[in-house]
Design a protein around this motif. Structure first.
Motif, PDB file in Angstrom:
ATOM      1  N   TRP A 180       0.894  -1.169  -0.031  1.00  0.00           N
ATOM      2  CA  TRP A 180      -0.140   0.190   0.087  1.00  0.00           C
ATOM      3  C   TRP A 180       0.953   1.201   0.084  1.00  0.00           C
ATOM      4  O   TRP A 180       0.589   2.115  -0.548  1.00  0.00           O
ATOM      5  N   THR A 275      -0.888   7.398   7.413  1.00  0.00           N
ATOM      6  CA  THR A 275      -1.858   6.254   8.293  1.00  0.00           C
ATOM      7  C   THR A 275      -1.208   5.173   7.633  1.00  0.00           C
ATOM      8  O   THR A 275      -1.152   4.028   8.465  1.00  0.00           O
ATOM      9  N   PHE A 279       0.357   1.901   9.338  1.00  0.00           N
ATOM     10  CA  PHE A 279      -0.055   0.355   9.257  1.00  0.00           C
ATOM     11  C   PHE A 279       0.950  -0.484   8.989  1.00  0.00           C
ATOM     12  O   PHE A 279       0.865  -1.727   9.373  1.00  0.00           O
ATOM     13  N   ALA A 282       1.273  -1.194  12.725  1.00  0.00           N
ATOM     14  CA  ALA A 282      -0.080  -1.575  13.617  1.00  0.00           C
ATOM     15  C   ALA A 282      -0.755  -2.521  13.119  1.00  0.00           C
ATOM     16  O   ALA A 282      -1.465  -3.284  13.936  1.00  0.00           O
ATOM     17  N   VAL A 283      -0.775  -3.171  11.946  1.00  0.00           N
ATOM     18  CA  VAL A 283      -1.573  -4.384  11.346  1.00  0.00           C
ATOM     19  C   VAL A 283      -0.937  -5.503  11.853  1.00  0.00           C
ATOM     20  O   VAL A 283      -1.582  -6.582  11.946  1.00  0.00           O
ATOM     21  N   ALA A 284       0.343  -5.376  12.581  1.00  0.00           N
ATOM     22  CA  ALA A 284       1.127  -6.730  13.027  1.00  0.00           C
ATOM     23  C   ALA A 284       0.581  -7.139  14.195  1.00  0.00           C
ATOM     24  O   ALA A 284      -0.279  -6.174  14.908  1.00  0.00           O
ATOM     25  N   GLN A 285       0.967  -8.209  14.861  1.00  0.00           N
ATOM     26  CA  GLN A 285       0.536  -8.722  16.192  1.00  0.00           C
ATOM     27  C   GLN A 285       1.529  -8.540  17.274  1.00  0.00           C
ATOM     28  O   GLN A 285       1.458  -8.787  18.202  1.00  0.00           O
ATOM     29  N   HIS A 290       1.108  -3.034  17.428  1.00  0.00           N
ATOM     30  CA  HIS A 290      -0.030  -3.257  17.286  1.00  0.00           C
ATOM     31  C   HIS A 290      -0.922  -2.540  18.302  1.00  0.00           C
ATOM     32  O   HIS A 290      -1.255  -2.720  19.587  1.00  0.00           O
ATOM     33  N   THR A 291      -1.300  -1.065  17.841  1.00  0.00           N
ATOM     34  CA  THR A 291      -2.151  -0.491  18.720  1.00  0.00           C
ATOM     35  C   THR A 291      -2.857   0.624  17.986  1.00  0.00           C
ATOM     36  O   THR A 291      -2.481   0.989  16.929  1.00  0.00           O
ATOM     37  N   THR A 292      -4.164   0.821  18.413  1.00  0.00           N
ATOM     38  CA  THR A 292      -5.180   1.315  17.490  1.00  0.00           C
ATOM     39  C   THR A 292      -4.801   2.869  17.141  1.00  0.00           C
ATOM     40  O   THR A 292      -5.134   3.595  16.176  1.00  0.00           O
ATOM     41  N   ILE A 293      -4.069   3.412  18.127  1.00  0.00           N
ATOM     42  CA  ILE A 293      -3.943   5.060  17.892  1.00  0.00           C
ATOM     43  C   ILE A 293      -2.902   5.410  16.965  1.00  0.00           C
ATOM     44  O   ILE A 293      -2.675   6.468  16.695  1.00  0.00           O
ATOM     45  N   PRO A 295      -2.486   5.473  13.444  1.00  0.00           N
ATOM     46  CA  PRO A 295      -2.824   6.277  12.468  1.00  0.00           C
ATOM     47  C   PRO A 295      -2.840   8.107  12.713  1.00  0.00           C
ATOM     48  O   PRO A 295      -2.052   8.451  12.139  1.00  0.00           O
ATOM     49  N   PRO A 296      -3.607   8.475  13.947  1.00  0.00           N
ATOM     50  CA  PRO A 296      -3.778   9.915  14.022  1.00  0.00           C
ATOM     51  C   PRO A 296      -2.490  10.102  14.728  1.00  0.00           C
ATOM     52  O   PRO A 296      -2.022  11.299  14.570  1.00  0.00           O
TER      53      PRO A 296
ATOM     54  N   THR B 217      -6.343   2.165  22.279  1.00  0.00           N
ATOM     55  CA  THR B 217      -5.743   3.367  22.468  1.00  0.00           C
ATOM     56  C   THR B 217      -6.382   4.603  21.734  1.00  0.00           C
ATOM     57  O   THR B 217      -6.399   5.671  22.161  1.00  0.00           O
ATOM     58  N   MET B 218      -7.434   4.147  20.771  1.00  0.00           N
ATOM     59  CA  MET B 218      -7.946   4.885  20.125  1.00  0.00           C
ATOM     60  C   MET B 218      -9.254   5.535  20.530  1.00  0.00           C
ATOM     61  O   MET B 218      -9.717   6.613  20.335  1.00  0.00           O
ATOM     62  N   TYR B 273     -12.439   7.993   9.826  1.00  0.00           N
ATOM     63  CA  TYR B 273     -11.100   7.616   9.807  1.00  0.00           C
ATOM     64  C   TYR B 273     -10.729   7.194  11.190  1.00  0.00           C
ATOM     65  O   TYR B 273     -10.253   6.058  11.193  1.00  0.00           O
ATOM     66  N   LEU B 281      -7.681  -2.219  12.541  1.00  0.00           N
ATOM     67  CA  LEU B 281      -6.687  -2.462  13.315  1.00  0.00           C
ATOM     68  C   LEU B 281      -6.830  -3.843  13.999  1.00  0.00           C
ATOM     69  O   LEU B 281      -6.053  -4.650  14.315  1.00  0.00           O
ATOM     70  N   ASN B 284      -7.548  -6.759  11.430  1.00  0.00           N
ATOM     71  CA  ASN B 284      -6.277  -7.432  11.071  1.00  0.00           C
ATOM     72  C   ASN B 284      -5.319  -8.208  11.795  1.00  0.00           C
ATOM     73  O   ASN B 284      -5.080  -9.239  11.630  1.00  0.00           O
ATOM     74  N   ILE B 287      -6.652 -10.807  17.169  1.00  0.00           N
ATOM     75  CA  ILE B 287      -6.375 -11.138  18.508  1.00  0.00           C
ATOM     76  C   ILE B 287      -7.694 -11.269  19.362  1.00  0.00           C
ATOM     77  O   ILE B 287      -8.378 -10.354  19.390  1.00  0.00           O
TER      78      ILE B 287
END
Lengths: 499, 416
Positions: A180, A275, A279, A282-285, A290-293, A295-296, B217-218, B273, B281, B284, B287
């Motif tokens: 990507w 972003t 990824f 972040a898409v990894a384990q 791997h943490t959702t925050i 991207p921003p 965390t988001m 977004y 995330l 994908n 877990i």
């Protein structure tokens, strides 16, 4: 219907409300200082290109070329030997290459932010710095592109990254964010070049016309033989790239519309690129990745580092070319405040990561963050935290923002801190993964160091070329935010206000 | 010259709102009582949804005001006054939150709403909360006393910021003192971070901790994005009402509405977004300790609601708001704002209501189904009435627009 509630005449009540309107006086610094006129602005910007190349430029260019040669050497050795010359080894299979890639891509973000996002937000102060920041974006993307490109090892197969059927009928892995990246970065690079070039067209027209004017007047007595030849060169060079610009009303109308469209296209792009870079992790384990925050947080970090680099570049240029009336204290204040804001957002993300690593009750995640703070790379973590979170807090103080030398030093700290952020993310999580028996310590090789160090030379060469041959600021846009451009400004202009 | 007319209007509307607010809040309170007696958490969730909706609007208005101060924004000066009235509702919301804070102290099952508050509450398939190693790990943070302190701290932060910003703004109307503007700008630059911290803490404690196993965390950023969107939508509706009813007629222009529309578009994209990034995330990485939160939102009637959010809360408003006319034609902009607010409520439902309930089946649990209860509506309407009453009450304390703000003329003469 569109304006039904608005267009009716005022009732006595509303008239009474409006009669009470008496704004308090707020004196703000003008965006072009010292009451300069339009002619001064044109001359100031054009003469950077038109006058004799200063000695400092040659010295800097020589140093930049020498530095860039380190990248050349590093890459030549890599291609001739193999990617094993980098310091990558199990379990750290991502090292400086991805760190440097993210670092340079991040720096590129401020250019698009200043050009597109601040344009959409109608922030007039962007005009003095947007051109140089856009140039910085493009050169930073070029530097960034070197690393993934050579990371593939056999660079002559790099075209396999594109979805073209090859001899083995193997397609790229579309599920990989690295793939990507190829699309995101190449789209971003293309739009950034378009935006930069299109914004420059009116100014290229001005440079062309000035050269033509000088040739017509023929006032070259006492000048060196090169002066006239350079003007002949300028006449054709700028004419080709100005694409017939004649300052006509319809030209400006089309230009404004195209600029707005490109700003609208660039805004989601600037967000999408980092972003997608986030990824990559972040898409990894992997704990710590791997943490959702992400991207921003990555986008904020990119803007932070980008503005750091804009300060690093613009403050010396301001001093060397005497641009204090165009890049005023107000501009520096605003850039410092953006660094403070985005640095604090990054700090919020660091704290949130740490807190959720604990709150999530996942022992691997907790370990990853404790390891960052107290493990073998804690020095890098503290460096990152100090440079990115604590350093910009000094920008709260006006006295700091008013000290250009100090601001410049702090901008270097921001650049250093943001490089360390990417290093911490990439290396700490890999070095101490799920299997303690495979843990390792990553050290870059001299080839890594050469290649990265040289990219500053590559960047500097390109930037110096830009400064020397292209208009550093958008002349028309700078004039647009001057008080003289406002037909109703006369009285307040006398008071030094800016509308 | 009838200069008192708007104030009289504000009083009438305020009285009506107070009446509606008290009646419906009383009804929601009856539901709360029923839930209390029966040990049923659902009516308490109605109460939480009502608070979450109006709190998010007040928080969004506080964020917007501070952002405008920090950016020295000129065009929204007129609108800023409406936000200042809007976040006068924080004390009301604190009072409404108190019953939820009292549950863990006064009810026989302290974990009636937030199940972690009672160690003997059963968990699906494996023992009780008290025996749950995940809860034991989180206990230093998730304990009733600390939770209460945090909740008070969150409201205290909002109320403190709102009080000072209102005070300085209203004071400028009388004195024209430019220092008030400087003070508001300085406070806002710090206040934005305090507000972000408080909103994050509130979102984690009150919504995310309903399923305390889950973490992201988001989540704080989601609440911020959702709040800003809701606040902008209600600001647009409010501005049209105030113009139509004569309060700001001839003062608030199409250009102001257009820019709110643009901001709504921006925050529609931002909400999507944030929400998509969080979902993607988690999906994908796959877990189980994270995916369960999304999995339960595919069961027991929640799948269509999830899809509703994708299309209704993002795609449709996004496409509509792209049109210039959607931002300037009054009925279209009001309709899309109402649409966004409706789906904001659904988003809150989606975040608050689904949860695992222990059951005798293969999974060991069932998911609390999607239902719209009468007490949900009562809480939303009732708390809304009280917040509107606070708004109208505030209207009488200041000029309809900040008449002596340094940027008021820029705002009055603003064109696109």
């Amino acid at each position: 219907m569109a304006s039904s509630p608005n267009d009716s005449p005022l009732s006595p009540t509303q008239a009474a409300i409006l009669s009470k309107v008496e704004p308090a006086e707020l004196v703000e610094q003008p965006l072009v200082a010292n009451d300069r006129d339009f002619n001064w602005v044109t001359n100031k910007i054009c003469r950077i290109v038109e006058t004799k190349t200063p000695t400092w430029w040659w010295v800097c260019m020589a140093m930049a070329l020498l530095t860039a040669s380190f990248t050349g050497m590093g890459l030549a050795y890599l291609v001739s030997t193999g990617v094993g010359v980098w310091g990558l080894a199990n379990p750290i299979n991502w090292g400086w290459a991805i760190v440097n890639f993210v670092f340079w891509i991040g720096i590129g973000h401020a250019g698009t932010l200043i050009s597109a996002v601040l344009c959409l937000l109608k922030q007039g102060w962007r005009t003095s710095i947007n051109r140089a920041a856009e140039a910085m974006t493009i050169f930073a993307v070029i530097c960034a592109g070197i690393f993934p490109l050579f990371h593939v090892g056999r660079i002559w197969f790099a075209w396999w990254l594109f979805p073209l059927p090859n001899a083995n009928a193997i397609w790229p892995q579309f599920r990989s964010p690295l793939e990507w990246d190829v699309f995101a970065v190449s789209t971003y690079g293309t739009v950034s070049v378009l935006f930069w070039y299109m914004g420059m067209i009116p100014d290229l027209g001005v440079l062309r016309d000035r050269a033509v004017q000088r040739l017509k007047l023929g006032a070259y007595e006492g000048s060196s033989w090169l002066t006239k030849r350079m003007d002949i060169f300028r006449k054709y060079f700028y004419a080709i790239f100005a694409m017939g610009w004649r300052n006509a009303g319809n030209h400006w109308r089309n230009y404004e519309m195209a600029y707005l469209v490109l700003a609208g296209l660039s805004t989601p792009l600037v967000l999408s690129v980092h972003t997608i870079v986030s990824f990559d992790f972040a898409v990894a384990q992997l704990p710590g990745w791997h943490t959702t925050i992400f991207p921003p947080y990555f986008v904020a970090g990119a803007i932070f580092s980008g503005f750091g680099m804009v300060l690093t570049l613009m403050l010396p240029l301001r001093a060397v070319y005497g641009l204090h009336d165009l890049i005023t204290q107000r501009h520096i204040d605003n850039m410092c405040k953006i660094c403070l804001g985005t640095g604090s957002i990054v700090g919020y993300a660091y704290i949130m990561e740490f807190f959720i690593a604990w709150y999530g009750a996942n022992p691997y995640e907790s370990f990853a963050f404790i390891n960052r703070g107290f493990g073998q790379y804690s020095w890098a973590y503290y460096m990152m935290f100090a440079c990115n979170v604590f350093t910009p807090q000094l920008f709260w103080f006006k006295a700091v923002r008013r000290n250009a030398a100090l601001v410049w030093v702090m901008s270097i700290f921001i650049n250093v801190g943001m490089w360390f952020e990417r290093f911490v993310i990439t290396v700490t999580s890999l070095a101490n993964d799920f299997l303690p028996s495979s843990w390792g310590y990553y050290s870059p090789t001299i080839v890594d160091v050469f290649t990265f160090f040289g990219t500053f030379g590559v960047f500097s060469v390109l930037f110096l070329m830009f400064v020397r041959f292209l208009p550093l600021m958008p002349i028309g846009e700078v004039k647009y935010v001057m008080p003289q451009a406002d037909p109703h400004c006369h009285s307040s202009h006398q008071k030094g206000e800016q509308h | 010259m009838n200069t008192d007319a708007p104030q009289v209007y504000g009083k009438k509307a305020g009285t009506l709102a107070l009446l509606v607010g008290l009646v419906f809040t009383g009804f929601a309170g009856f539901g709360f009582y029923q839930g209390w007696v029966a040990g049923d958490s659902r009516p308490l969730m109605s109460w939480l949804i009502g608070i979450a909706f109006w709190l998010s609007i007040a928080v969004g208005m506080l964020f917007i005001t501070q952002i405008w101060h920090v950016f020295h924004a000129r065009w929204p000066t007129i609108l800023r006054r409406q936000c200042e009235h809007g976040f006068s509702a924080f004390p009301v919301l604190l009072i409404l939150f108190i019953p939820l804070l009292l549950v863990p102290f006064l009810h026989e099952n302290p974990g009636l709403l937030w199940k972690w508050m009672n160690g003997v509450n059963e968990l699906p398939g494996h023992g009780t909360v008290g025996e749950d190693p995940i809860y034991v790990w989180k206990q230093p943070y998730l304990n009733i006393n600390f939770f209460t302190v945090r909740a008070v701290g969150v409201f205290f932060t909002f109320i403190l910021l709102a009080t000072f910003l209102r005070k300085w703004s209203f004071d400028t109307d009388k004195t024209g003192d430019i220092n008030n503007t400087h003070k508001a700008r300085r406070l806002s630059s710090i206040g934005l971070f305090l507000c972000a911290g408080a909103a994050t803490m509130g979102a984690i404690d009150w919504f995310k901790a309903l399923e305390y196993h889950w973490f992201s965390t988001m989540y704080g950023v989601w609440f911020f994005a959702a709040s800003m969107r809701a606040a902008l939508a209600i600001l647009l509706i409010l501005s049209v009402i105030l113009v139509t009813r004569g309060y700001l007629k001839g003062i608030l222009k199409q250009s102001h509405r257009y820019d709110i529309g643009c901001m709504m578009l921006a925050f529609t994209v931002f909400w999507a977004y944030i929400s998509f990034s969080q979902y993607f995330l988690v999906y994908n990485a796959n877990i189980p300790e994270e995916t369960f939160w999304y999995n339960i939102r595919e069961k027991n009637g929640w799948w269509p609601i999830s899809m509703c959010l994708v299309f209704g809360h993002f795609l449709i408003p996004f496409l509509i708001l792209l049109w210039y006319k959607s931002k300037i034609v009054v009925w279209r902009s009001v309709a899309i704002s109402a649409w966004i607010l409706t789906f904001h409520i659904i988003d809150l439902y989606w975040n608050i209501v689904p949860g695992k309930i222990p059951a005798e089946n293969d999974y060991g649990y069932t998911v609390r189904p999607f239902t719209v209860e009468i007490f949900d509506l009562a809480a939303i309407i009732g708390f809304g009435g009280l917040c509107i009453w606070a708004f109208c009450r505030s209207m009488n304390k200041a000029e309809p627009i900040p008449v002596r703000d340094p940027n008021i003329e820029n705002s009055l003469n603003y064109i696109e």
